[in-house]
Each structure stands twice: as C-alpha cells, then as structure tokens.
Motif scaffolding. Structure first.
Motif, short mmCIF file in Angstrom:
data_model
loop_
_atom_site.label_atom_id
_atom_site.label_comp_id
_atom_site.label_asym_id
_atom_site.label_seq_id
_atom_site.Cartn_x
_atom_site.Cartn_y
_atom_site.Cartn_z
N ILE A 90 28.91 0.21 -22.08
CA ILE A 90 30.03 0.15 -21.13
C ILE A 90 29.57 0.57 -19.74
O ILE A 90 29.87 -0.09 -18.75
N ARG B 184 31.43 -4.61 -20.37
CA ARG B 184 32.79 -5.17 -20.39
C ARG B 184 32.86 -6.56 -19.78
O ARG B 184 33.35 -7.49 -20.43
N LEU C 63 31.09 -9.06 -22.13
CA LEU C 63 31.91 -9.43 -23.28
C LEU C 63 32.95 -10.47 -22.88
O LEU C 63 33.13 -11.49 -23.53
N ASN C 64 33.64 -10.18 -21.75
CA ASN C 64 34.68 -11.10 -21.31
C ASN C 64 34.12 -12.47 -20.96
O ASN C 64 34.76 -13.49 -21.20
N MET D 199 30.29 6.50 -14.87
CA MET D 199 31.12 5.30 -14.92
C MET D 199 31.65 4.97 -13.53
O MET D 199 32.07 5.88 -12.81
N LEU E 143 36.79 2.29 -17.26
CA LEU E 143 35.65 2.24 -18.19
C LEU E 143 35.61 3.48 -19.07
O LEU E 143 35.28 3.41 -20.26
N LEU F 93 38.22 2.89 -21.70
CA LEU F 93 37.68 1.98 -22.72
C LEU F 93 36.78 2.75 -23.68
O LEU F 93 36.90 2.64 -24.91
N ASP F 94 35.92 3.54 -23.12
CA ASP F 94 34.94 4.29 -23.90
C ASP F 94 35.61 5.31 -24.83
O ASP F 94 35.30 5.38 -26.02
N THR G 214 40.04 -6.01 -23.56
CA THR G 214 38.81 -5.79 -24.33
C THR G 214 39.10 -5.02 -25.61
O THR G 214 38.59 -5.34 -26.68
#
Lengths: 123, 183
Positions: free
Chosen positions: A38, A43, A46-47, B1, B6, B9-10, B125
C-alpha cells in the motif's frame, strides 16, 4: 445522480451471466496489499487491473484479487500471475501504466513482459 | 503513507484478517479535528497483544518480523498533536461479543497533518477485496456527509456479488458524487 435503480438494472443484466461466471478465472492476478504494498502504491495498481481487465473484455477469464505481504517488500508493488500449467510470474515495482501493458501483452497476448519480472531484477 | 486514506486501507485490512463480518469506517470532521474510527467484530486481541500492536517491531505474521500498520497510523495522528486508542475484546474472552475498535484523532490545522486523500478508492478497494464482508462507511463534515452501507446494496443486488465490476464502478460513482456534494 447515481441511483439505486441502476443497481437493480445491474442485477437484471447479471441474471443470465452469474452461472456463466462460475468456473471462470483461468488466470489469477494477485496484488500484494499489505502495508509495504500500500505504501509503495499498490492501490492504484490494483484499480488499474480491476478496470483494465474488465475494459479489455477479460472478466470471464481473469480474476483480480488481493493478498497480504508476499515477502519481497523492496520490490513492491508486487503482482503475481497464476495460470494453470504455467509457472507463476511475479511482476515487481508495478505502476498503473505497467499494469495496462501487462493486461495487453500478457493477459491478452499471452506474452510475459520479462523486463518487469522479479527474475529479471535478481539475475 | 502519502495520504490518510492509505492508512485507513491498511488498518482496515487488519479487520479483514481478524475474520470480521462487519466493519465500520467512520470519519468525523469537526472543530478542526478529524476523528477516525475503524470498528470490527473480528476475533479481537488480548490486552497484551493490544499493547504490542503499537510497537512497530511486533507482528503475528511469520513472513517478516515487522508489522507497521497501527504504528504508522499512530505516528500520523501523534505528529498532529493527536493520538490513537485501541479497544479490543478477544473471541476467547467473550465468544458472543468480540472485536476491535481503533480510534485515531488528528488536528487538521497542524502543519504535519496528512491530507485524507482518496477515500473513495480505499472503500472500493476494500469492498472489491472482501465482498463477503458487510461494510459501513461514513464521512461526516460540517458541510454534510457521505455514507454507504453494503447491506442496503445487497438487498437490491440479490445474488450479484459486490465485487462485480459494474457494482464496484457504481459504488465509486456514488461515493464520488457524495463527495462532490459536500465540497
């Protein structure tokens, strides 16, 4: 304005397709989505795969999924491609641009892009 | 980050790994403060493990000996003068009601505040990666709120999985429109 009616329309459209999709996924694209991935930009990669695979009309054949740390954090974002009866291909330091290329040449054309693979980096 | 989305997300990935069935992600912006809440009903942690997750050199994984998710969030919060708290009940201690809540507070006017960034990508995601989980997302600001609940979508979608590409695109568009309306 996005409405719930559009979702109902998607359901209608998918009615016949759901059965078809089962047993699909001859090729699996797996994107490393742990902290290391990440932070390195997994991200958007992936998208790019999710979007690109669908736009290329490969959705029946290719599934895109996420996984944790693959163990080679210095090479993130890392993407692994699994295909039955073939050796796993590990792409490293991926970007959305490289993803588009992999979709076109590898997933569609069947040709591995060696210069983006981990074997290229360590040999 | 580079952006807080992010970190979200993590850290939400930890909830996925804890086998949560329901995950709530909530951001509340008020009076110059941002409160981030990530709440799950996963397997939870013992008191000792909670202490350890704050430590960057702790992880339950065996592939690599450093787990950085929570420490990075902690750093991002503390560098603005805020901080994080973790409340957790392990499945072992309470088989009926268990899970983890991570709460982080940020001072948004601080020089070292990391911008929230693209929450829409983070939410899509997460749903794409774990379509079987019930996700609830709320982002509340003084101009209004953006909300999404996968239960409501599932009611309409029936058997169509949430990771269906058209569904993901719909969610993305829906959230982007939501954010435009509170800009």
């Amino acid at each position: 304005m996005k409405s719930l009616a559009e979702l109902a329309a998607i359901r209608e459209k998918m009615k016949d397709k759901v059965v078809l999709r089962e047993g699909s996924g001859e090729i699996r694209v797996v994107v490393g989505m742990a902290t290391c991935g990440i932070a390195a930009g997994a991200r958007p990669v992936l998208n790019a795969f999710v979007e690109g695979v669908s736009n290329a009309g490969l959705a029946e054949k290719v599934t895109v999924s996420q996984t944790g740390c693959i163990g080679v954090c210095q090479y993130e974002p890392v993407v692994e491609i699994f295909e039955a009866d073939k050796e796993k291909v590990t792409y490293i330091k991926m970007t959305p641009e490289k993803a588009a290329e992999v979709i076109e040449k590898h997933l569609k054309g069947g040709k591995v892009i060696s210069e983006y693979t981990i074997s290229n980096a360590i040999s | 980050m580079k952006e807080l989305s992010l970190n979200v997300l993590d850290v939400a990935m930890n909830s996925v790994k804890a086998r949560a069935e329901n995950i709530l992600i909530k951001l509340i912006e008020a009076d110059g403060r941002l409160t981030l809440i990530i709440e799950d009903d996963g397997c939870g942690m013992s008191e000792e493990t909670v202490k350890n997750v704050m430590n960057p050199f702790y992880t339950t994984r065996t592939t690599r000996s450093v787990g950085m998710g929570v420490p990075l969030l902690k750093l991002a919060a503390e560098q603005t003068g805020g901080g994080i708290t973790i409340a957790s009940v392990s499945e072992k201690d309470n088989p009926e009601k268990h899970g983890t809540t991570v709460t982080a507070e940020f001072y948004m006017n601080h020089f070292d505040f990391t911008p929230v960034g693209d929450m829409v990508s983070t939410v899509t995601t997460l749903i794409q990666g774990s379509p079987h989980i019930e996700w609830r997302f709320e982002h509340i600001t003084d101009k209004g709120s953006v909300e999404l609940d996968t239960r409501e979508l599932r009611e309409i979608l029936g058997d169509v999985p949430l990771d269906n590409y058209e569904v993901i695109k719909w969610i993305e568009g829906y959230l982007r429109e939501g954010y435009e309306s509170i800009e």
